[in-house]
Design an enzyme around this catalytic site. Sequence first.
Site, PDB file in Angstrom:
ATOM      1  N   TYR A  12      17.200 -48.996 -13.949  1.00  0.00           N
ATOM      2  CA  TYR A  12      16.791 -47.951 -14.893  1.00  0.00           C
ATOM      3  C   TYR A  12      16.865 -46.569 -14.261  1.00  0.00           C
ATOM      4  O   TYR A  12      17.463 -45.640 -14.813  1.00  0.00           O
ATOM      5  CB  TYR A  12      15.372 -48.252 -15.413  1.00  0.00           C
ATOM      6  N   CYS A 270     -27.247 -36.208 -17.610  1.00  0.00           N
ATOM      7  CA  CYS A 270     -26.448 -36.748 -18.720  1.00  0.00           C
ATOM      8  C   CYS A 270     -25.506 -37.888 -18.336  1.00  0.00           C
ATOM      9  O   CYS A 270     -25.580 -38.969 -18.907  1.00  0.00           O
ATOM     10  CB  CYS A 270     -25.633 -35.627 -19.359  1.00  0.00           C
ATOM     11  N   ARG A 333     -32.778 -34.354 -11.732  1.00  0.00           N
ATOM     12  CA  ARG A 333     -32.709 -35.712 -12.282  1.00  0.00           C
ATOM     13  C   ARG A 333     -31.396 -36.390 -11.887  1.00  0.00           C
ATOM     14  O   ARG A 333     -30.319 -35.839 -12.102  1.00  0.00           O
ATOM     15  CB  ARG A 333     -32.847 -35.669 -13.802  1.00  0.00           C
TER      16      ARG A 333
HETATM   17  N1  LIG Z   1      11.783 -47.976 -14.280  1.00  0.00           N
HETATM   18  C1  LIG Z   1      11.172 -46.799 -14.305  1.00  0.00           C
HETATM   19  O1  LIG Z   1      10.892 -46.250 -15.378  1.00  0.00           O
HETATM   20  C2  LIG Z   1      10.829 -46.090 -13.028  1.00  0.00           C
HETATM   21  C3  LIG Z   1      10.401 -44.754 -13.066  1.00  0.00           C
HETATM   22  C4  LIG Z   1      10.121 -44.088 -11.887  1.00  0.00           C
HETATM   23  C5  LIG Z   1      10.269 -44.755 -10.660  1.00  0.00           C
HETATM   24  N2  LIG Z   1      10.661 -46.064 -10.656  1.00  0.00           N
HETATM   25  C6  LIG Z   1      10.843 -46.689  -9.331  1.00  0.00           C
HETATM   26  O2  LIG Z   1      12.235 -46.610  -9.024  1.00  0.00           O
HETATM   27  C7  LIG Z   1      12.666 -47.777  -8.318  1.00  0.00           C
HETATM   28  C8  LIG Z   1      13.773 -48.466  -9.087  1.00  0.00           C
HETATM   29  O3  LIG Z   1      13.246 -48.903 -10.325  1.00  0.00           O
HETATM   30  P1  LIG Z   1      14.186 -49.542 -11.436  1.00  0.00           P
HETATM   31  O4  LIG Z   1      13.281 -49.825 -12.613  1.00  0.00           O
HETATM   32  O5  LIG Z   1      15.393 -48.708 -11.640  1.00  0.00           O
HETATM   33  O6  LIG Z   1      14.587 -50.926 -10.706  1.00  0.00           O
HETATM   34  P2  LIG Z   1      15.616 -52.043 -11.196  1.00  0.00           P
HETATM   35  O7  LIG Z   1      15.094 -53.329 -10.706  1.00  0.00           O
HETATM   36  O8  LIG Z   1      15.894 -51.869 -12.659  1.00  0.00           O
HETATM   37  O9  LIG Z   1      16.962 -51.684 -10.445  1.00  0.00           O
HETATM   38  C9  LIG Z   1      17.128 -51.819  -9.079  1.00  0.00           C
HETATM   39  C10 LIG Z   1      18.618 -52.027  -8.837  1.00  0.00           C
HETATM   40  O10 LIG Z   1      18.828 -52.034  -7.425  1.00  0.00           O
HETATM   41  C11 LIG Z   1      19.871 -52.951  -7.168  1.00  0.00           C
HETATM   42  N3  LIG Z   1      19.903 -53.312  -5.741  1.00  0.00           N
HETATM   43  C12 LIG Z   1      19.072 -54.146  -5.056  1.00  0.00           C
HETATM   44  N4  LIG Z   1      19.468 -54.215  -3.761  1.00  0.00           N
HETATM   45  C13 LIG Z   1      20.541 -53.401  -3.615  1.00  0.00           C
HETATM   46  C14 LIG Z   1      21.390 -53.051  -2.536  1.00  0.00           C
HETATM   47  N5  LIG Z   1      21.196 -53.560  -1.321  1.00  0.00           N
HETATM   48  N6  LIG Z   1      22.388 -52.183  -2.761  1.00  0.00           N
HETATM   49  C15 LIG Z   1      22.587 -51.657  -3.988  1.00  0.00           C
HETATM   50  N7  LIG Z   1      21.825 -51.967  -5.059  1.00  0.00           N
HETATM   51  C16 LIG Z   1      20.811 -52.834  -4.876  1.00  0.00           C
HETATM   52  C17 LIG Z   1      19.561 -54.100  -8.108  1.00  0.00           C
HETATM   53  O11 LIG Z   1      20.684 -54.958  -8.284  1.00  0.00           O
HETATM   54  C18 LIG Z   1      19.167 -53.353  -9.382  1.00  0.00           C
HETATM   55  O12 LIG Z   1      20.274 -53.095 -10.188  1.00  0.00           O
HETATM   56  C19 LIG Z   1      11.404 -48.608  -8.120  1.00  0.00           C
HETATM   57  O13 LIG Z   1      10.837 -48.289  -6.882  1.00  0.00           O
HETATM   58  C20 LIG Z   1      10.504 -48.156  -9.250  1.00  0.00           C
HETATM   59  O14 LIG Z   1       9.146 -48.388  -8.934  1.00  0.00           O
HETATM   60  C21 LIG Z   1      10.964 -46.735 -11.798  1.00  0.00           C
END
Ligand SMILES: NC(=O)c1ccc[n+]([C@@H]2O[C@H](COP(=O)([O-])OP(=O)(O)OC[C@H]3O[C@@H](n4cnc5c(N)ncnc54)[C@H](O)[C@@H]3O)[C@@H](O)[C@H]2O)c1
Length: 440
Positions: A12, A270, A333
């Site tokens: 995402y 309060c 209080r």
């Molecule tokens: N989803 C959200 O709305 C959101 C918002 C802000 C921050 N985050 C943070 O951002 C990070 C990513 O979240 P996400 O929801 O996009 O995760 P996700 O699981 O949707 O995507 C992670 C991607 O990384 C890939 N990946 C794993 N190992 C890899 C490697 N060695 N090389 C290349 N790609 C690899 C996976 O195949 C996957 O496509 C997390 O730490 C999350 O907490 C997410």
Amino acid sequence: MSLSISLFGLGYVGSVSAACFAHMGHRVIGVDVSPAKVEMLSSGRSPIIEASMSELVAEGHASGKLEATTDAARAVRESDISFVCVGTPSLRSGKLDLSHIEKVAGEIGEALRGKGKHHTVVLRSTVLPGTTESVLIPILEKASGLRHGVNFTVCYNPEFMREGSAVSDFLKPPYTILGAIDRQHLAPLHELYKEVASPVFETSIPVAEMVKYVSNVYHAVKVGFANEIGTLCKHLGVDSQAVTEIFISDRKLNISPAYLSPGFAFGGSCLPKDLRAITHRAKELDLTLPLLESLTPSNAEHVNRAVEAVLRTNRRKIAVLGLSFKAGTDDLRESPQVQLIKRLLGEGCQVKVWDKDVSLGRLAGSNRQYIEEVIPHIGSLLSADLEEVVRSGEVVIVGTKAADKSQLATCLTPTQIVIDLVNLDRSRRAEHDACEGICW
Ligand SMILES: NC(=O)c1ccc[n+]([C@@H]2O[C@H](COP(=O)([O-])OP(=O)(O)OC[C@H]3O[C@@H](n4cnc5c(N)ncnc54)[C@H](O)[C@@H]3O)[C@@H](O)[C@H]2O)c1
């Protein structure tokens, strides 16, 4: 100026960032271990379902600005900046799983070994404070044989998009947070975000890492709070929507920075009483409201931390500045300062107390009666003479914002320990080496 960006992790965060950076005119190479995601992006299709993503990915594909690969080394070689957006899921214990970050760091590091050109690595995944400096940088240095700050630099740049409105949040975030060990490391990120019209905060890496968690935890608190209040309203036969509309219209105390600074426990006539009444009513209605029920124990725990902080000093002569629950009132209080003093007396401490607004000579009516009848042993410890009280303590507890910095400075000695419970503004803190708080 158009930059060349490699972006690791096409989930995402990664695919939205990739599509948006390409839309802003930069060349983007997405990298993922999933051949299916790489194939989709490479053929101009979005790997995720998200508003505007199909159009942006198709646009990036058509312009040749957006491509994808499973070849990490090529992506690093052909870019100036690498964004790390891989997942940081929970292990069964709740602990954060950093294995994807560690793997990508190793791959980027190895690719940097032969690159021979300065590179910036930007971590965007959510990680606990300290992770970038204690995990990412050492792995990059080890795998590359290069030095951080010399051959490559690392920044932390958390993402604040919400799924469902991720593209518009990316292009118009609440703020852009740029964390680095040295501000100069941030130059390429300033270039990258110069068209994003939102406030930019330059800060240390741990602060940037923590702001992301604080934001998400706060959002969770807001949802939990709203749902518990809504449940309570429903069972009381009260229109929760009407309550919420009026409640959120108060931008002075409710939806505002008020009450959000770490400091001392709440008290007064309060908050404790009203919390008890509302949670008691909820119990009568057979409702379990864990968030609301947790507030009184949470507050008590904060007083415990203050007691522990004093006892840890191994000194027993204590000067307490402030007796009422906040400056500018003589209301005693449920003052947490009173609770703290009672606990310290119980631990065998010798306590003297100063409060500008609470002096037995000046007190009238109910507060005088309160001291005389409920806490007579504390009344006898009270003095209106700040200097005398400060000089009596081996430990000086600042429990009121009314303590005057210059007056304090004249009577504090270097051997005294100052514990500031109320988190005085930095400009108002006494310049004293041994000055600390319990939550700052
Ligand atoms: N989803 C959200 O709305 C959101 C918002 C802000 C921050 N985050 C943070 O951002 C990070 C990513 O979240 P996400 O929801 O996009 O995760 P996700 O699981 O949707 O995507 C992670 C991607 O990384 C890939 N990946 C794993 N190992 C890899 C490697 N060695 N090389 C290349 N790609 C690899 C996976 O195949 C996957 O496509 C997390 O730490 C999350 O907490 C997410």
